[in-house]
Design a protein around this motif. Structure first.
Motif, PDB file in Angstrom:
ATOM      1  N   ARG A   1       0.809  -1.221   0.000  1.00  9.33           N
ATOM      2  CA  ARG A   1       0.000   0.000   0.000  1.00  9.33           C
ATOM      3  C   ARG A   1       0.844   1.274   0.000  1.00  9.33           C
ATOM      4  NH1 ARG A   1      -3.169  -2.936   3.932  1.00  9.33           N
ATOM      5  NH2 ARG A   1      -2.083  -1.796   5.585  1.00  9.33           N
ATOM      6  N   ASN A   2       2.140   1.149   0.222  1.00  9.87           N
ATOM      7  CA  ASN A   2       3.000   2.315   0.299  1.00  9.87           C
ATOM      8  C   ASN A   2       3.119   2.967  -1.081  1.00  9.87           C
ATOM      9  OD1 ASN A   2       5.198   4.126   0.490  1.00  9.87           O
ATOM     10  ND2 ASN A   2       6.124   2.907   2.130  1.00  9.87           N
ATOM     11  N   PRO A   3       2.706   4.224  -1.245  1.00 13.94           N
ATOM     12  CA  PRO A   3       2.726   4.853  -2.573  1.00 13.94           C
ATOM     13  C   PRO A   3       4.125   5.058  -3.139  1.00 13.94           C
ATOM     14  CG  PRO A   3       2.232   6.474  -0.871  1.00 13.94           C
ATOM     15  CD  PRO A   3       2.193   5.135  -0.204  1.00 13.94           C
ATOM     16  N   ARG A   4       5.162   4.996  -2.298  1.00 11.35           N
ATOM     17  CA  ARG A   4       6.523   5.175  -2.802  1.00 11.35           C
ATOM     18  C   ARG A   4       7.075   3.896  -3.404  1.00 11.35           C
ATOM     19  NH1 ARG A   4       9.511   9.433  -1.691  1.00 11.35           N
ATOM     20  NH2 ARG A   4      11.399   8.155  -1.780  1.00 11.35           N
ATOM     21  N   ILE A   5       6.389   2.792  -3.198  1.00  5.29           N
ATOM     22  CA  ILE A   5       6.851   1.515  -3.745  1.00  5.29           C
ATOM     23  C   ILE A   5       5.910   1.147  -4.888  1.00  5.29           C
ATOM     24  CG2 ILE A   5       7.304  -0.920  -3.234  1.00  5.29           C
ATOM     25  CD1 ILE A   5       7.706  -0.031  -0.317  1.00  5.29           C
ATOM     26  N   ASP A   6       6.285   1.502  -6.095  1.00  5.18           N
ATOM     27  CA  ASP A   6       5.343   1.361  -7.201  1.00  5.18           C
ATOM     28  C   ASP A   6       5.813   0.353  -8.243  1.00  5.18           C
ATOM     29  OD1 ASP A   6       6.209   4.411  -9.048  1.00  5.18           O
ATOM     30  OD2 ASP A   6       7.428   2.827  -8.176  1.00  5.18           O
ATOM     31  N   CYS A   7       6.637  -0.604  -7.861  1.00  2.61           N
ATOM     32  CA  CYS A   7       7.061  -1.656  -8.780  1.00  2.61           C
ATOM     33  C   CYS A   7       6.780  -3.002  -8.148  1.00  2.61           C
ATOM     34  CB  CYS A   7       8.550  -1.521  -9.101  1.00  2.61           C
ATOM     35  SG  CYS A   7       9.172  -2.810 -10.198  1.00  2.61           S
ATOM     36  N   LEU A   8       5.962  -3.801  -8.793  1.00  4.27           N
ATOM     37  CA  LEU A   8       5.618  -5.122  -8.291  1.00  4.27           C
ATOM     38  C   LEU A   8       5.866  -6.144  -9.383  1.00  4.27           C
ATOM     39  CD1 LEU A   8       4.332  -7.111  -6.290  1.00  4.27           C
ATOM     40  CD2 LEU A   8       2.101  -6.447  -7.184  1.00  4.27           C
TER      41      LEU A   8
ATOM     42  N   ASP B   1       9.823  11.062  -6.621  1.00  2.00           N
ATOM     43  CA  ASP B   1      10.961  11.977  -6.690  1.00  2.00           C
ATOM     44  C   ASP B   1      11.863  11.679  -7.883  1.00  2.00           C
ATOM     45  OD1 ASP B   1      11.967   9.615  -5.846  1.00  2.00           O
ATOM     46  OD2 ASP B   1      12.738  10.347  -3.932  1.00  2.00           O
ATOM     47  N   LYS B   2      11.338  10.916  -8.862  1.00  2.00           N
ATOM     48  CA  LYS B   2      11.997  10.636 -10.127  1.00  2.00           C
ATOM     49  C   LYS B   2      13.246   9.769  -9.993  1.00  2.00           C
ATOM     50  CE  LYS B   2      10.221  14.759 -12.441  1.00  2.00           C
ATOM     51  NZ  LYS B   2      10.545  15.957 -13.240  1.00  2.00           N
ATOM     52  N   GLU B   3      13.369   9.066  -8.895  1.00  5.97           N
ATOM     53  CA  GLU B   3      14.452   8.110  -8.753  1.00  5.97           C
ATOM     54  C   GLU B   3      13.977   6.741  -9.213  1.00  5.97           C
ATOM     55  OE1 GLU B   3      15.787   8.192  -4.760  1.00  5.97           O
ATOM     56  OE2 GLU B   3      16.631  10.206  -4.886  1.00  5.97           O
ATOM     57  N   ALA B   4      14.923   5.851  -9.479  1.00  8.14           N
ATOM     58  CA  ALA B   4      14.557   4.503  -9.910  1.00  8.14           C
ATOM     59  C   ALA B   4      13.681   3.846  -8.845  1.00  8.14           C
ATOM     60  CB  ALA B   4      15.805   3.673 -10.146  1.00  8.14           C
ATOM     61  N   ALA B   5      12.603   3.224  -9.276  1.00  5.72           N
ATOM     62  CA  ALA B   5      11.656   2.642  -8.328  1.00  5.72           C
ATOM     63  C   ALA B   5      12.205   1.358  -7.714  1.00  5.72           C
ATOM     64  CB  ALA B   5      10.336   2.340  -9.035  1.00  5.72           C
ATOM     65  N   PRO B   6      12.120   1.217  -6.381  1.00  6.37           N
ATOM     66  CA  PRO B   6      12.466  -0.064  -5.755  1.00  6.37           C
ATOM     67  C   PRO B   6      11.420  -1.095  -6.139  1.00  6.37           C
ATOM     68  CG  PRO B   6      11.470   1.392  -4.153  1.00  6.37           C
ATOM     69  CD  PRO B   6      11.665   2.207  -5.405  1.00  6.37           C
TER      70      PRO B   6
END
Length: 203
Positions: free
Chosen positions: A142-149, A168-173
């Motif tokens: 649910r964390n909006p900063r983690i957008d890669c699944l 923040d335009k950094e590579a997504a974890p």
């Protein structure tokens, strides 16, 4: 003297230790400078939850954590249980095992920027459904900063839902879940692939 020996046997004081690897064995340690911890046990064995948590509570500098079948099977962790362990500097975390052993992740406070990978290997009849594990990682989903699944079902199907960057335009974890195809067919949590994806996305 007996009290002192009991204290010494409880853990190994290693104030300058930077990296520790335990393969089919484990010694509780106090290592405040530890940056890399790997614990690999045999399926069905593993270290008691509280013992491993107690070690991690004293590892605030930990940057990489690899746990393979590391914890003993346990009932799903609930939010009303003990406080989570803070790992503020953790950058890479890899967990492998059966669903109930992997619910251990619910006891860890892992930074949103960390690369977390889950490898789920289990037999539905013996180990039960993957549902409790999905519940344990729901806050991360649910964390909006983690957008890669990324989901790998066996070796025949790959599904990747991702945006290229975080806010923040950094590579997504990424959070990766690998599930054997046999279990994807038999585990009632999944039903069909669309149902499985909806279960994950709704969390």
């Amino acid at each position: 003297t007996s009290r002192l020996m009991k204290s010494l046997s409880a853990y190994l004081n290693a104030p300058n230790l930077i990296e520790a690897t335990f393969i089919h064995s484990f010694i509780p340690i106090r290592a405040p400078l530890l940056q890399h911890l790997e614990v690999t046990q045999t399926p069905g064995g593993g270290v008691a939850y509280e013992t491993l948590l107690d070690v991690l509570r004293h590892c605030s500098n930990l940057k990489k954590l690899i746990l393979s079948w590391a914890t003993a099977p346990s009932q799903p962790i609930t939010s009303s249980e003990a406080d989570t362990v803070q790992l503020p500097r953790l950058a890479v975390a890899q967990f492998a095992g059966a669903p109930l052993t992997l619910t251990f992740i619910g006891r860890l406070d892992i930074p949103s920027t960390a690369d977390v990978r889950l490898y789920v290997w289990y037999d539905v009849e013996q180990d039960g459904s993957i549902g409790p594990l999905i519940h344990a990682i729901s806050p991360r989903l649910r964390n909006p900063r983690i957008d890669c699944l990324s989901i790998t079902v066996g070796y025949t199907l790959n599904v990747c839902l991702a945006s290229s960057n975080t806010m923040d335009k950094e590579a997504a974890p990424c959070t990766c879940i690998r599930i054997a195809l046999k279990n994807a067919q038999e585990d009632p949590f999944f039903g069909s692939l669309p149902m499985c994806l909806s279960q994950l996305l709704l969390r």
